[in-house]
Write a protein that holds these residues in place. Structure first.
Motif, short mmCIF file in Angstrom:
data_model
loop_
_atom_site.label_atom_id
_atom_site.label_comp_id
_atom_site.label_asym_id
_atom_site.label_seq_id
_atom_site.Cartn_x
_atom_site.Cartn_y
_atom_site.Cartn_z
N VAL A 243 -0.54 3.77 -0.32
CA VAL A 243 -1.93 4.27 -0.05
C VAL A 243 -1.72 5.78 0.44
CG1 VAL A 243 -4.06 4.07 1.17
CG2 VAL A 243 -2.76 1.88 0.22
N HIS A 244 -2.21 6.53 -0.05
CA HIS A 244 -2.41 8.11 0.32
C HIS A 244 -3.69 8.86 0.99
CE1 HIS A 244 1.66 8.97 -1.57
NE2 HIS A 244 1.11 7.98 -2.30
N GLY A 245 -3.72 9.20 1.81
CA GLY A 245 -4.89 9.89 2.71
C GLY A 245 -5.37 9.34 3.87
N LEU A 246 -4.48 8.48 4.55
CA LEU A 246 -4.98 7.73 5.50
C LEU A 246 -3.95 7.93 7.01
CD1 LEU A 246 -6.45 4.23 4.84
CD2 LEU A 246 -7.54 6.41 5.30
N ASN A 247 -2.71 8.14 6.44
CA ASN A 247 -1.61 8.44 7.53
C ASN A 247 -1.45 9.61 7.92
OD1 ASN A 247 0.58 8.14 9.00
ND2 ASN A 247 1.79 6.95 7.96
N PRO A 248 -1.85 9.79 9.34
CA PRO A 248 -1.56 11.27 10.01
C PRO A 248 -0.30 12.15 9.50
CG PRO A 248 -2.66 9.57 11.54
CD PRO A 248 -2.09 8.95 10.57
N SER A 249 0.61 10.99 9.45
CA SER A 249 2.07 11.82 8.99
C SER A 249 2.07 12.46 7.86
CB SER A 249 3.21 10.97 9.36
OG SER A 249 3.16 9.84 8.41
N GLY A 250 1.12 11.79 6.90
CA GLY A 250 0.89 12.52 5.57
C GLY A 250 2.07 11.25 4.72
N GLU A 251 2.60 10.32 5.33
CA GLU A 251 3.60 9.65 4.56
C GLU A 251 2.38 8.37 3.84
OE1 GLU A 251 6.96 9.27 3.91
OE2 GLU A 251 6.84 11.53 4.59
N PRO A 252 2.88 7.77 2.93
CA PRO A 252 2.10 6.73 2.17
C PRO A 252 2.36 5.49 2.92
CG PRO A 252 4.03 6.97 0.73
CD PRO A 252 3.86 8.31 1.91
N LEU A 253 1.08 4.72 3.17
CA LEU A 253 1.31 3.43 3.72
C LEU A 253 1.49 2.35 2.63
CD1 LEU A 253 -2.13 3.65 6.03
CD2 LEU A 253 0.44 3.97 6.33
N GLU A 254 2.35 1.22 2.88
CA GLU A 254 2.61 0.20 2.04
C GLU A 254 1.52 -0.79 2.20
OE1 GLU A 254 6.58 -0.86 3.21
OE2 GLU A 254 7.51 1.03 2.41
N GLY A 255 1.27 -1.28 0.86
CA GLY A 255 0.22 -2.43 1.04
C GLY A 255 0.27 -3.37 -0.44
N VAL A 256 -0.70 -4.25 -0.46
CA VAL A 256 -0.77 -5.08 -1.39
C VAL A 256 -2.21 -4.84 -2.22
CG1 VAL A 256 -1.33 -7.20 0.06
CG2 VAL A 256 -0.49 -7.24 -2.42
N ALA A 257 -2.58 -5.02 -3.42
CA ALA A 257 -3.74 -4.54 -3.95
C ALA A 257 -4.24 -5.49 -4.95
CB ALA A 257 -4.17 -2.96 -4.30
N ASN A 258 -5.67 -5.86 -4.92
CA ASN A 258 -6.10 -6.70 -6.01
C ASN A 258 -6.98 -5.54 -7.26
OD1 ASN A 258 -7.16 -9.73 -6.87
ND2 ASN A 258 -8.36 -8.27 -7.36
N LEU A 259 -6.58 -5.67 -8.28
CA LEU A 259 -7.64 -4.81 -9.13
C LEU A 259 -8.19 -5.87 -10.18
CD1 LEU A 259 -8.71 -2.12 -10.25
CD2 LEU A 259 -6.68 -1.99 -11.63
N GLY A 260 -9.71 -6.04 -10.05
CA GLY A 260 -10.22 -6.70 -10.85
C GLY A 260 -11.74 -7.19 -10.34
N VAL A 261 -11.88 -8.26 -10.79
CA VAL A 261 -13.33 -9.02 -10.37
C VAL A 261 -13.40 -9.97 -9.52
CG1 VAL A 261 -14.16 -8.37 -12.64
CG2 VAL A 261 -13.21 -10.65 -12.42
N ARG A 262 -12.44 -10.39 -8.75
CA ARG A 262 -12.20 -11.17 -7.61
C ARG A 262 -12.73 -12.51 -7.90
NH1 ARG A 262 -14.18 -7.06 -7.26
NH2 ARG A 262 -16.45 -7.63 -7.02
N PRO A 263 -11.90 -13.53 -8.76
CA PRO A 263 -12.47 -14.48 -9.30
C PRO A 263 -12.79 -15.68 -8.03
CG PRO A 263 -10.33 -14.46 -9.77
CD PRO A 263 -10.91 -13.20 -9.24
N SER A 264 -12.35 -15.38 -6.84
CA SER A 264 -12.45 -16.62 -6.08
C SER A 264 -13.67 -16.15 -5.12
CB SER A 264 -11.35 -16.35 -5.05
OG SER A 264 -9.99 -16.84 -5.81
N LEU A 265 -14.76 -15.13 -5.35
CA LEU A 265 -15.61 -14.76 -4.62
C LEU A 265 -16.94 -15.22 -5.16
CD1 LEU A 265 -15.09 -11.06 -3.53
CD2 LEU A 265 -14.20 -13.18 -2.29
N ASP A 266 -17.89 -15.34 -4.37
CA ASP A 266 -19.07 -16.08 -4.86
C ASP A 266 -20.34 -14.92 -5.11
OD1 ASP A 266 -20.57 -14.99 -2.60
OD2 ASP A 266 -20.01 -16.66 -1.40
#
Length: 355
Positions: A243-266
């Motif tokens: 993830v770029h654009g949040l860390n004040p140091s300019g370094e990217p943040l590591e993360g996990v992401a879901n791209l889609g329609v979220r089948p578990s949501l109501d």
């Protein structure tokens, strides 16, 4: 980069001379980049600005809707926002975004040349791909464009296919790599990691509810949410991301992401029916509030690089099962980044020895 949306109903030319290339530019891959580099060189010699013409929606999207056959629409690699940013990064001076509608679809090839290329843009040079077609029924081709160039006084050139390791680089090849979850091949075709950017938007706040099911995690699994503005993304699933654009140091943040329609949501999901990229950061660095996704991040523009696919979207039957699933995804993402860091250290050591 100057952006022009539409060229109709103008009293004077939108551009006073330019070097132009035309295409959908979905993904702005390495083939596109090579074409844009050539365009820059030709524009420099002529003393005119570069211009890229693209279409929104994609012409195949338009015809899929007209014929009510959604399966004909291509999976979308990039949003219009990301496409324009990449075109600007490639040095394009101005971009014309033509609405692809019935008026444009029915425009004869000769009218496209005279009304748009000559009168509206005053083109001095036109560069197209080897499979370029234009005008109603795709009746216009390179030979017609070349003949018009001689008549109206502009140069026309055609660029052959671009290959990487013997593989033809195309938007179709990028879509295929994304569909297979092969992010390394995708990055090789794009010349950069595959990324999606945009403003952080409000979600259903489900991540806060998961805090009760995630011992030791006071923030639960809060996410940074980006809307993907097309119903058919070329990629989908769960990914290890930067993830770029949040860390004040300019370094990217590591993360996990879901791209889609979220089948578990109501059905009460505020983004129901929309494709969403939901990103959970694995760790928040010192000086950056862990509550950022709950308030301060809304409206911020971030860029999320999808580095490695973990698996396809899964449907969970309960919040507890969803919590456990996300926890496993976080563990897998951490393992991926640990391996990545090890590879980087080894490469750095090799470089020092060879140097």
């Amino acid at each position: 980069m100057k952006i022009l949306r539409g060229l109709w109903n103008r009293n004077e030319p939108a551009v006073q001379g330019c070097a132009l290339t035309i295409g959908n530019f979905d993904g702005v891959h390495r083939g596109h980049q090579a074409m844009l580099a050539l365009l820059q060189n030709e524009a420099r010699h002529r003393g005119v600005p570069t211009c890229a013409m693209t279409f929104e929606p994609h012409p195949r999207d338009f015809f899929a809707a007209v014929h009510r056959k959604p399966e004909l629409a291509p999976a979308r690699i990039a949003t219009l926002r990301d496409k324009l940013e990449e075109l600007e990064r490639c040095g394009v001076d101005q971009c014309v975004v033509l609405p692809f509608n019935q008026r444009l679809a029915s425009l004869p090839p000769q009218a496209f040349i005279e009304d748009i290329l000559v009168r509206a843009l005053g083109v001095k040079y036109v560069l197209v791909g080897d499979d370029f077609r234009f005008g109603a029924q795709r009746a216009g081709d390179y030979a017609m464009l070349d003949a018009a160039g001689e008549r109206f006084g502009f140069d026309v050139a055609r660029m052959q296919s671009y290959e990487v390791h013997g593989i033809r680089v195309s938007s179709s090849a990028v879509r295929e790599a994304l569909a297979e979850g092969d992010m390394e091949r995708t990055a090789a075709l794009l010349g950069r990691p595959y990324a999606i950017s945009g403003h952080v938007v409000h979600g259903r706040k489900l991540g806060r509810q998961l805090a009760e099911s995630a011992p030791g995690r006071g923030d639960g699994f809060r996410t940074l949410n980006l809307r993907f503005s097309h119903w058919k993304p070329a990629a989908s699933g769960i990914f290890a991301v930067h993830v770029h654009g949040l860390n004040p140091s300019g370094e990217p943040l590591e993360g996990v992401a879901n791209l889609g329609v979220r089948p578990s949501l109501d059905p009460n999901d505020v983004n129901g029916g929309r494709v969403l990229l939901e990103t959970h950061c694995l760790d928040w660095p010192a000086g950056l509030s862990a509550s950022l996704p709950g308030g301060e991040a809304y409206g911020k523009i971030i860029r999320v690089e999808l580095l490695h696919k973990l698996h396809d979207e899964l449907k969970y039957d309960s919040l507890d099962a969803l919590t456990q699933g996300i926890a496993r995804d976080c563990d897998e993402a951490r393992a991926f980044f640990a391996s990545l860091h090890t590879q980087t250290r080894r490469q750095t050591t090799r470089d020092r020895i060879q140097g």
